[in-house]
Design an enzyme around this catalytic site. Structure first.
Site, short mmCIF file in Angstrom:
data_model
loop_
_atom_site.label_atom_id
_atom_site.label_comp_id
_atom_site.label_asym_id
_atom_site.label_seq_id
_atom_site.Cartn_x
_atom_site.Cartn_y
_atom_site.Cartn_z
N GLY A 123 -1.05 -3.20 4.50
CA GLY A 123 -0.18 -4.37 4.51
C GLY A 123 1.15 -4.07 5.18
N THR A 159 -1.77 5.55 0.99
CA THR A 159 -2.55 4.82 -0.02
C THR A 159 -3.71 5.69 -0.47
OG1 THR A 159 -4.09 3.00 -0.43
CG2 THR A 159 -3.73 3.55 1.86
N ILE A 160 -3.98 5.63 -1.76
CA ILE A 160 -5.12 6.41 -2.25
C ILE A 160 -6.44 5.88 -1.68
CG2 ILE A 160 -3.98 7.08 -4.40
CD1 ILE A 160 -5.69 4.94 -5.83
N ASP A 161 -6.42 4.66 -1.14
CA ASP A 161 -7.67 4.01 -0.72
C ASP A 161 -8.27 4.59 0.57
OD1 ASP A 161 -7.03 2.38 -2.85
OD2 ASP A 161 -6.26 0.75 -1.61
N ARG A 218 -22.47 3.18 -20.71
CA ARG A 218 -21.12 3.52 -21.20
C ARG A 218 -20.20 3.45 -19.99
NH1 ARG A 218 -21.01 2.13 -25.60
NH2 ARG A 218 -19.68 3.66 -26.65
O1 F6P Z 1 -3.93 -0.05 -2.63
C1 F6P Z 1 -3.70 0.92 -3.59
C2 F6P Z 1 -4.16 0.45 -4.94
O2 F6P Z 1 -3.95 1.46 -5.89
C3 F6P Z 1 -5.60 -0.04 -5.00
O3 F6P Z 1 -6.51 1.01 -5.11
C4 F6P Z 1 -5.55 -0.94 -6.21
O4 F6P Z 1 -6.54 -1.94 -6.14
C5 F6P Z 1 -4.20 -1.55 -6.10
O5 F6P Z 1 -3.40 -0.66 -5.36
C6 F6P Z 1 -3.56 -1.85 -7.40
O6 F6P Z 1 -2.36 -2.49 -7.17
P1 F6P Z 1 -1.32 -2.88 -8.27
O7 F6P Z 1 -0.58 -1.64 -8.66
O8 F6P Z 1 -0.46 -3.91 -7.64
O9 F6P Z 1 -2.09 -3.38 -9.45
#
Ligand code: F6P
Length: 317
Positions: free
Chosen positions: A103, A125-127, A243
């Site tokens: 973003g 970003t961790i993603d 689970r």
């Molecule tokens: O984009 C990074 C991230 O940690 C995603 O993995 C996750 O979906 C999102 O941010 C969570 O965002 P927020 O902290 O706004 O809930």
């Protein structure tokens, strides 16, 4: 030279190490660094603070960010350009060092370029889903955190067999994070939003895995479609309990791994040298194992999907 550091969007492990490295390098060379308190919202409001290197010392390896972030799209407000240029002039800021994901790169970068504000983005970003860079800061730490959780689940799964374990990971709309964790940890299945599977097929596959191995371990991305339905219906169809655990934000706030600490410092060094050499805009990316400057914008386009071959390998398709 005076740099303002801005953390925008989701934080990630490694940011503190990167800030520490940049601020120390600048101090060594007689340059100044300030940090925005609250991402672009803080910057636009002139909320800037000096980086306290001594208090940062014990936090360099911690997750999160010593500079609070924000997700507010404040740069899109009609008076944003005027307000930002006023802050930059008032505080004599020469350039902005940004931490952010897709973003920030897509929206903030082009605006700053149009407004003539020198800036560099460190993809964070961790993603690990930003097009144009092989790696985003924080991904490795988030994987390691999840792998620890997998090992815990495995211990109890083998001690008390006969169940299906699902572990949900963050990852926003993409499955890169889930796939990386599933592959590294040897999970039985990875469920990714990009490649949804048919419920009956999944139930019978899981039943077979439990029969053969004693338990089934599934890595599941948070954006996988209809998770509630999956969790409700698979036990009925397979006749086996599920689970379910979700890593949630504990994963994003994980301590920084060795890899992320190194990438953080490499990125900061590249950014600092680029600014000194007059960089006006761009990103510090990772390509083929090297951290380097990508001047200007990245090519547009959709986020890359997770590696299909790897996905098929993990899921034995
Ligand atoms: O984009 C990074 C991230 O940690 C995603 O993995 C996750 O979906 C999102 O941010 C969570 O965002 P927020 O902290 O706004 O809930």
């Amino acid at each position: 030279m005076k740099t303002a550091i801005v953390v925008s969007g989701g934080d990630a492990p490694g940011i503190n190490a990167a800030i520490d490295c940049y601020a120390r390098l600048a101090a060594r060379k007689g340059d100044q660094v300030v940090g925005a308190l609250g991402g672009f919202v803080g910057l636009l409001n002139g909320r800037l603070a000096a980086i306290d290197l001594r208090s940062l010392q014990t936090l360099v390896g911690r997750g999160g960010s010593i500079l609070p972030s924000s997700r507010s799209p404040v740069l899109q407000e009609s008076d944003a350009r005027v307000r930002l240029q006023a802050v930059v002039a008032r505080h004599r800021i020469d350039n902005l060092l940004l931490f952010g994901g897709d973003g920030t790169i897509r929206f903030a970068g082009p605006l700053l370029e149009a407004w003539g504000i020198p800036h560099l983005v460190l993809p964070t970003t961790i993603d690990n889903d930003v097009p144009g860079t092989d790696y985003t800061l924080g991904h490795d730490s988030a994987c390691n955190f999840a792998i620890q959780a997998v090992e815990g689940i495995r211990a109890t799964a083998t001690a008390l067999p006969g169940r299906i374990f699902m572990l949900e990971t963050l990852g926003a709309p993409t499955g890169h994070l889930a796939l990386a964790i599933a592959y590294a940890s040897g999970a039985h299945l990875a469920l990714l939003p990009e490649y949804p599977l048919e419920l009956d097929w999944l139930a019978s596959r899981l039943k077979r895995i439990v029969a053969q191995e004693g338990y089934a371990l599934v890595l599941l991305s948070e954006a996988y479609p209809q998770i509630d339905r999956l969790v409700a219906e698979i036990p009925e169809r397979a006749g086996i309990r599920i689970r379910y655990s979700a890593l949630g934000h504990a994963q994003r706030g994980a301590d920084a791994s060795q890899r992320d600490r190194v990438v953080a410092r490499d990125m900061s060094r590249v950014a600092y040298c680029a600014f000194k050499a007059g960089a006006q805009g761009g990103l510090v990316v990772s390509r083929a194992g090297a951290v380097l400057l990508h001047p200007g914008r990245l090519p547009g386009g959709d986020k890359p999907p997770p590696d299909r071959d790897l996905y098929e390998f993990v899921n034995q398709l």
